[in-house]
Design a protein around this motif. Structure first.
Motif, PDB file in Angstrom:
ATOM      1  N   SER A  33      -0.807  -6.237   4.975  1.00 25.72           N
ATOM      2  CA  SER A  33      -1.219  -6.377   6.372  1.00 25.72           C
ATOM      3  C   SER A  33      -0.256  -7.214   7.203  1.00 25.72           C
ATOM      4  O   SER A  33      -0.460  -7.375   8.402  1.00 25.72           O
ATOM      5  CB  SER A  33      -2.633  -6.968   6.448  1.00 25.72           C
ATOM      6  OG  SER A  33      -2.663  -8.242   5.836  1.00 25.72           O
ATOM      7  N   ARG A  34       0.789  -7.727   6.594  1.00 25.77           N
ATOM      8  CA  ARG A  34       1.780  -8.509   7.338  1.00 25.77           C
ATOM      9  C   ARG A  34       2.634  -7.590   8.197  1.00 25.77           C
ATOM     10  O   ARG A  34       2.932  -6.466   7.787  1.00 25.77           O
ATOM     11  CB  ARG A  34       2.686  -9.265   6.372  1.00 25.77           C
ATOM     12  CG  ARG A  34       2.018 -10.386   5.627  1.00 25.77           C
ATOM     13  CD  ARG A  34       2.935 -10.996   4.598  1.00 25.77           C
ATOM     14  NE  ARG A  34       4.244 -11.328   5.143  1.00 25.77           N
ATOM     15  CZ  ARG A  34       4.945 -12.393   4.794  1.00 25.77           C
ATOM     16  NH1 ARG A  34       4.468 -13.231   3.896  1.00 25.77           N
ATOM     17  NH2 ARG A  34       6.121 -12.617   5.324  1.00 25.77           N
ATOM     18  N   PRO A  35       3.060  -8.063   9.359  1.00 24.61           N
ATOM     19  CA  PRO A  35       3.941  -7.234  10.191  1.00 24.61           C
ATOM     20  C   PRO A  35       5.243  -6.855   9.471  1.00 24.61           C
ATOM     21  O   PRO A  35       5.765  -5.768   9.673  1.00 24.61           O
ATOM     22  CB  PRO A  35       4.238  -8.116  11.407  1.00 24.61           C
ATOM     23  CG  PRO A  35       3.164  -9.143  11.432  1.00 24.61           C
ATOM     24  CD  PRO A  35       2.704  -9.315  10.010  1.00 24.61           C
ATOM     25  N   ASP A  36       5.732  -7.758   8.629  1.00 23.90           N
ATOM     26  CA  ASP A  36       6.971  -7.485   7.890  1.00 23.90           C
ATOM     27  C   ASP A  36       6.691  -6.918   6.501  1.00 23.90           C
ATOM     28  O   ASP A  36       7.598  -6.789   5.684  1.00 23.90           O
ATOM     29  CB  ASP A  36       7.835  -8.740   7.782  1.00 23.90           C
ATOM     30  CG  ASP A  36       7.141  -9.881   7.046  1.00 23.90           C
ATOM     31  OD1 ASP A  36       5.913  -9.821   6.826  1.00 23.90           O
ATOM     32  OD2 ASP A  36       7.837 -10.864   6.704  1.00 23.90           O
ATOM     33  N   GLY A  37       5.436  -6.537   6.224  1.00 23.93           N
ATOM     34  CA  GLY A  37       5.056  -6.005   4.921  1.00 23.93           C
ATOM     35  C   GLY A  37       5.870  -4.799   4.477  1.00 23.93           C
ATOM     36  O   GLY A  37       6.370  -4.770   3.347  1.00 23.93           O
ATOM     37  N   PRO A  38       6.040  -3.782   5.338  1.00 21.01           N
ATOM     38  CA  PRO A  38       6.848  -2.636   4.910  1.00 21.01           C
ATOM     39  C   PRO A  38       8.288  -3.021   4.543  1.00 21.01           C
ATOM     40  O   PRO A  38       8.854  -2.473   3.597  1.00 21.01           O
ATOM     41  CB  PRO A  38       6.814  -1.703   6.123  1.00 21.01           C
ATOM     42  CG  PRO A  38       5.523  -2.036   6.801  1.00 21.01           C
ATOM     43  CD  PRO A  38       5.381  -3.532   6.620  1.00 21.01           C
ATOM     44  N   ILE A  74       0.822  -7.486  -6.833  1.00 23.53           N
ATOM     45  CA  ILE A  74       1.292  -8.313  -5.727  1.00 23.53           C
ATOM     46  C   ILE A  74       0.074  -8.767  -4.922  1.00 23.53           C
ATOM     47  O   ILE A  74      -0.972  -8.113  -4.942  1.00 23.53           O
ATOM     48  CB  ILE A  74       2.280  -7.479  -4.863  1.00 23.53           C
ATOM     49  CG1 ILE A  74       3.017  -8.312  -3.848  1.00 23.53           C
ATOM     50  CG2 ILE A  74       1.601  -6.297  -4.228  1.00 23.53           C
ATOM     51  CD1 ILE A  74       4.163  -7.556  -3.179  1.00 23.53           C
ATOM     52  N   ARG A  75       0.158  -9.876  -4.245  1.00 21.82           N
ATOM     53  CA  ARG A  75      -0.932 -10.320  -3.367  1.00 21.82           C
ATOM     54  C   ARG A  75      -1.157  -9.274  -2.292  1.00 21.82           C
ATOM     55  O   ARG A  75      -0.218  -8.814  -1.660  1.00 21.82           O
ATOM     56  CB  ARG A  75      -0.597 -11.665  -2.715  1.00 21.82           C
ATOM     57  CG  ARG A  75      -0.280 -12.789  -3.689  1.00 21.82           C
ATOM     58  CD  ARG A  75      -1.393 -13.169  -4.613  1.00 21.82           C
ATOM     59  NE  ARG A  75      -2.610 -13.457  -3.890  1.00 21.82           N
ATOM     60  CZ  ARG A  75      -3.821 -13.331  -4.416  1.00 21.82           C
ATOM     61  NH1 ARG A  75      -3.979 -12.966  -5.650  1.00 21.82           N
ATOM     62  NH2 ARG A  75      -4.881 -13.593  -3.703  1.00 21.82           N
TER      63      ARG A  75
END
Length: 128
Positions: A76-81, A70-71
């Motif tokens: 590090s995105r806030p919605d990553g989890p 995956i990229r």
């Protein structure tokens, strides 16, 4: 480009290959959207009984193991989890629905991040 390597016992794949590829792809599309369908790569790797070990011994009924490329920006995105959780749930559901519920509990998914400039297609680096 989501890229999944699914390792499972040969007997778990027998005759289910097309269904497993389709259900895993659908699970990815449910998270990313329809644009991703043509980019999802699923490789099924069947392992003969006796050629899979856990704890130094041949495993009797190992659950599937997935390496999910995956990229790395998703981490590090806030919605990553949330995204990773939805992907993990969807892929596990797809595997358990196709192979059988007996594999759900032990199915392992490892997300492996690819930074920009570290993926090449047709001999050229791809940046997003």
């Amino acid at each position: 480009m989501p890229h999944l390597l699914v390792h499972t016992l040969d007997r778990d794949l027998d005759g289910r290959e097309a269904d497993l590829i389709a259900t895993i792809t659908d699970a990815i599309v449910a998270v990313y959207g329809d644009w991703a369908r043509e980019h999802v790569v699923v490789q099924l790797i069947g392992v003969p009984p006796g050629r899979w070990g856990v704890g130094g011994k041949p495993a009797v009924n190992p659950a599937p193991r997935v390496m999910f490329g995956i990229r790395d920006g998703v981490f590090s995105r806030p919605d990553g989890p949330e995204i990773l959780g939805r992907l993990a749930t969807g892929v596990t559901d797809a595997i358990a629905t196709t192979i059988g519920e007996h594999v759900r509990k032990g199915t392992t998914i490892e997300f492996v991040g690819a930074p920009d400039g570290r993926t090449a297609i047709g001999g050229a680096l791809v940046t997003y």
